[in-house]
Design a protein around this motif. Structure first.
Motif, short mmCIF file in Angstrom:
data_model
loop_
_atom_site.label_atom_id
_atom_site.label_comp_id
_atom_site.label_asym_id
_atom_site.label_seq_id
_atom_site.Cartn_x
_atom_site.Cartn_y
_atom_site.Cartn_z
N SER A 31 0.82 -1.22 0.00
CA SER A 31 0.00 0.00 0.00
C SER A 31 0.84 1.26 0.00
N GLY A 32 2.15 1.11 0.02
CA GLY A 32 3.03 2.27 0.02
C GLY A 32 3.32 2.83 1.39
N ASN A 33 3.00 2.07 2.42
CA ASN A 33 3.24 2.52 3.79
C ASN A 33 4.65 2.17 4.21
N CYS A 34 5.62 2.83 3.62
CA CYS A 34 6.99 2.53 4.02
C CYS A 34 7.88 3.75 3.87
N ARG B 290 13.70 8.84 3.53
CA ARG B 290 12.84 9.37 2.48
C ARG B 290 11.54 8.56 2.41
N ASN B 291 10.55 9.15 1.77
CA ASN B 291 9.27 8.50 1.52
C ASN B 291 9.44 7.61 0.29
N SER B 292 9.17 6.33 0.40
CA SER B 292 9.41 5.41 -0.72
C SER B 292 8.50 5.69 -1.91
N ARG B 293 7.37 6.34 -1.69
CA ARG B 293 6.49 6.67 -2.81
C ARG B 293 7.03 7.81 -3.66
N HIS B 294 7.99 8.55 -3.11
CA HIS B 294 8.61 9.68 -3.81
C HIS B 294 10.13 9.55 -3.75
#
Length: 83
Positions: free
Chosen positions: A28-31, A45-49
């Motif tokens: 779900s991108g919660n990492c 960093r935010n793994s989605r970005h």
């Protein structure tokens, strides 16, 4: 000489950073990803970005955070959903 890094730098500017995720990450991108830097600092960093901003902490700052997390100092920030 120590490289000057300001917080909020583009993650791509961190030469040699090898990013890694927690085994608790999910699809779900919660990492969040972390990378150890040559001078002992740790970048986050935010793994989605992945090309977005990275925050850089000294080894001592990260050690204090991890000790606090292990001690439960931040448990109230995640509420029942994080349990």
């Amino acid at each position: 000489m120590m490289q000057q890094i300001d917080n909020g730098v583009p993650a791509g500017r961190l030469e040699g950073a090898v990013w890694r995720k927690s085994r608790r990450s999910n699809p779900s991108g919660n990492c969040v990803e972390l990378a150890g830097l040559a001078d002992g600092a740790v970048a986050v960093r935010n793994s989605r970005h992945p090309s977005g901003p990275a925050l850089v902490y000294t080894e001592a700052e990260m050690a204090a955070f991890i000790r606090g997390a292990k001690d439960g100092d931040f448990d109230d920030l995640i509420g029942a959903a994080g349990a």
